[in-house]
Design a protein around this motif. Sequence first.
Motif, PDB file in Angstrom:
ATOM      1  N   GLU A 264       0.838  -1.202   0.000  1.00 19.33           N
ATOM      2  CA  GLU A 264       0.000   0.000   0.000  1.00 19.33           C
ATOM      3  C   GLU A 264       0.871   1.248   0.000  1.00 19.33           C
ATOM      4  OE1 GLU A 264      -3.006  -0.342  -0.597  1.00 19.33           O
ATOM      5  OE2 GLU A 264      -3.364  -2.438  -0.072  1.00 19.33           O
ATOM      6  N   ILE A 265       1.725   1.367  -1.003  1.00 23.77           N
ATOM      7  CA  ILE A 265       2.659   2.487  -1.054  1.00 23.77           C
ATOM      8  C   ILE A 265       1.952   3.807  -1.298  1.00 23.77           C
ATOM      9  CG2 ILE A 265       3.096   2.334  -3.545  1.00 23.77           C
ATOM     10  CD1 ILE A 265       6.054   2.923  -2.900  1.00 23.77           C
ATOM     11  N   ASP A 266       0.711   3.777  -1.736  1.00 22.70           N
ATOM     12  CA  ASP A 266      -0.008   5.039  -1.958  1.00 22.70           C
ATOM     13  C   ASP A 266      -0.246   5.796  -0.658  1.00 22.70           C
ATOM     14  OD1 ASP A 266      -3.016   4.057  -1.154  1.00 22.70           O
ATOM     15  OD2 ASP A 266      -1.934   2.513  -2.246  1.00 22.70           O
ATOM     16  N   ALA A 267      -0.053   5.141   0.504  1.00 19.79           N
ATOM     17  CA  ALA A 267      -0.210   5.844   1.783  1.00 19.79           C
ATOM     18  C   ALA A 267       0.835   6.941   1.944  1.00 19.79           C
ATOM     19  CB  ALA A 267      -0.116   4.853   2.942  1.00 19.79           C
ATOM     20  N   VAL A 268       2.016   6.757   1.361  1.00 22.90           N
ATOM     21  CA  VAL A 268       3.065   7.790   1.439  1.00 22.90           C
ATOM     22  C   VAL A 268       3.478   8.288   0.065  1.00 22.90           C
ATOM     23  CG1 VAL A 268       4.027   7.001   3.615  1.00 22.90           C
ATOM     24  CG2 VAL A 268       4.859   6.016   1.490  1.00 22.90           C
ATOM     25  N   GLY A 269       3.046   7.625  -0.988  1.00 25.35           N
ATOM     26  CA  GLY A 269       3.507   7.979  -2.326  1.00 25.35           C
ATOM     27  C   GLY A 269       2.557   8.833  -3.124  1.00 25.35           C
ATOM     28  N   ARG A 270       1.553   9.440  -2.477  1.00 23.51           N
ATOM     29  CA  ARG A 270       0.623  10.305  -3.212  1.00 23.51           C
ATOM     30  C   ARG A 270       1.345  11.516  -3.779  1.00 23.51           C
ATOM     31  NH1 ARG A 270      -5.022   9.890  -2.256  1.00 23.51           N
ATOM     32  NH2 ARG A 270      -5.548   8.108  -0.917  1.00 23.51           N
ATOM     33  N   GLN A 271       0.743  12.104  -4.771  1.00 28.76           N
ATOM     34  CA  GLN A 271       1.361  13.250  -5.423  1.00 28.76           C
ATOM     35  C   GLN A 271       1.596  14.365  -4.418  1.00 28.76           C
ATOM     36  OE1 GLN A 271      -0.627  14.587  -8.931  1.00 28.76           O
ATOM     37  NE2 GLN A 271      -0.876  12.540  -9.784  1.00 28.76           N
ATOM     38  N   ARG A 272       2.772  14.954  -4.496  1.00 28.32           N
ATOM     39  CA  ARG A 272       3.119  16.045  -3.591  1.00 28.32           C
ATOM     40  C   ARG A 272       2.360  17.306  -3.979  1.00 28.32           C
ATOM     41  NH1 ARG A 272       9.462  15.268  -4.423  1.00 28.32           N
ATOM     42  NH2 ARG A 272       8.609  14.697  -6.458  1.00 28.32           N
TER      43      ARG A 272
END
Length: 620
Positions: A264-272
């Motif tokens: 679930e890398i989207d927990a920290v990898g969302r667009q800045r």
Amino acid sequence: MNSRNQSYVVYLLLFVAIIAMLIFQFNSQGSGQGVLSINEVVSEITRGNVTRIVEDDNTLKITLKDGSQTTSTIESNSTLVEQLLNLGVTTEQLASDKIKIEIKPPSPWMGVLTIIGYVLPFLILGGAFYFIFRQAQGSNNAAMSFGKSRARMFTGDQPTVTFADVAGVDESKEELKEVVEFLREPQKFIQLGARIPKGVLLVGPPGTGKTLLAKAVSGEAGVPFFSISGSEFVEMFVGVGASRVRDLFDQAKRQSPCIVFVDEIDAVGRQRGAGLGGSHDEREQTLNQMLVEMDGFDTDTNIIIMAATNRPDILDPALLRPGRFDRQVVLDRPDVRGREAILKVHIKGKPIAPEVDLALIARGTPGFVGADLENLVNEAAILAARRNKKIIGQQEFEESIEKVIAGPERKSRLISEEEKLIVAYHEAGHAVVMNTLPEADPVHKISIISRGMAGGYTLALPEEDRILTGRKKLVAEMVSLMGGRAAEQIVFDDYTSGASNDIERVTKIARTMVTRLGMSPELGPMVYGQKEELVFLGREISEQRDYSEDIAKKIDEEVRKLVNDAYETAKSILTQYRENLDAVAHRLLEVETMSRQEFEAIFPPPEPKKSGTPQLMGLN
């Protein structure tokens, strides 16, 4: 020892120390204060009232003539007899048989006990303070460990999951076999100047086996495997996420070659810079640190990053560029052969009846992912156990399919005969309409038994899987959904709330056809409205309108026209086949559940059915 036990030990030591000090103090006071002074003892001896004197370490225990006892003390610089003679006691009085004088030798333990009496309380207090400081130091260490990585490391010595445990994703396994081969034989690639992908991003819907495939790669390669979730990086303290990323990669470098898997890398990898009310600075710091670690100045480490997400569209572009995540391995929903292979994996170790046809079960579960199929096999095993069977039969598998799709049966739900008749005609309307439309999926089962939230249901399954959906297929689906409401109007000249879910689905299909799929002749092949994703409760809460009010009016008109046309088509079909509608409804009232063979025996399909997507239409 945990903190609670340490607290108990501290309290116990303090209590013992206090009791020891009090006892020693009382003993000291008791030994230093006599009842009689030495002069009074001399007077009693002179009067002949003393019968016995016992000296024990400068303490006199005196027994009087009347049998009572008292105490006194003497000086330590001379003997008892010398002090008595100096105070006026005669030798004859001491030598008479009336007084017995006994002098006990000094105890060898007296000095030790005296020292212990003084030292023991301080030792106990010291131990109590030691536990207190140790507990405080442990809390301090826990506070300092916030920046440590919480990744769990699995060694590759005894793999629990290999590629043999993963089925239905053959193309994805082929992509990842290169990663396994590089970890096993890196020189084979290095001598040719090839660079293995540093990062592999597993993309797919939930339940397709992304985490399982990552474990299989680690098991096949036989290397250490670090597993961590994206949500474990960020906490309430600033800088903790970036610190944990650094610590994770430091551990991985010490164990290289290895695999680091971030679920679930989207927990920290969302667009800045995206988010409601501004960006999340701590999450962005964590992402920045991860970007640096994945492709910084240190490029010689044999660390392969694997990550999984079902939302690749919201990841930051810098995370997806070559050099970080070089490859994206897509795990799609399995086809019929993939579903059969997954079922074979999950039935291992379970007693299966010989007549169970896994190919038939796979054809009856279009759209199911690996997690759904695992749940299906488990539900079938539970049904067989509930019926006190020793093996799992075909009937249990078929019932578990319906349970996974629609929910458990609710046989205890009591309805009136009038409502039962309405439900029967409602489900018969769905079935008759679907059976007459060539583009609709074949009817698999009809039931008026409540299941889940539905009062009854009509299950339609395609003959084969399809990827593309045509306009005629969508229109046939809308007409089939409207069959239940149309049957209610034709037979009872009234509407009920049972078709609410059908109407909602029809409206959604019609709007999607007009605004997303370009299937409206009036508005043409265009997309109307841009979806704007906002990070708030994980849901899409806004849509940017890039069209005028006139176009919005036309969209509403087109949606209304599609829905009304579907409803009128359903009414005309049911009016034409009214006898078949009545026959199916009355048969449902008798048996409550009808299979495809029973239904087609009453109402044979006018034309051969075509394949499509799975449908479940029911009365709410």
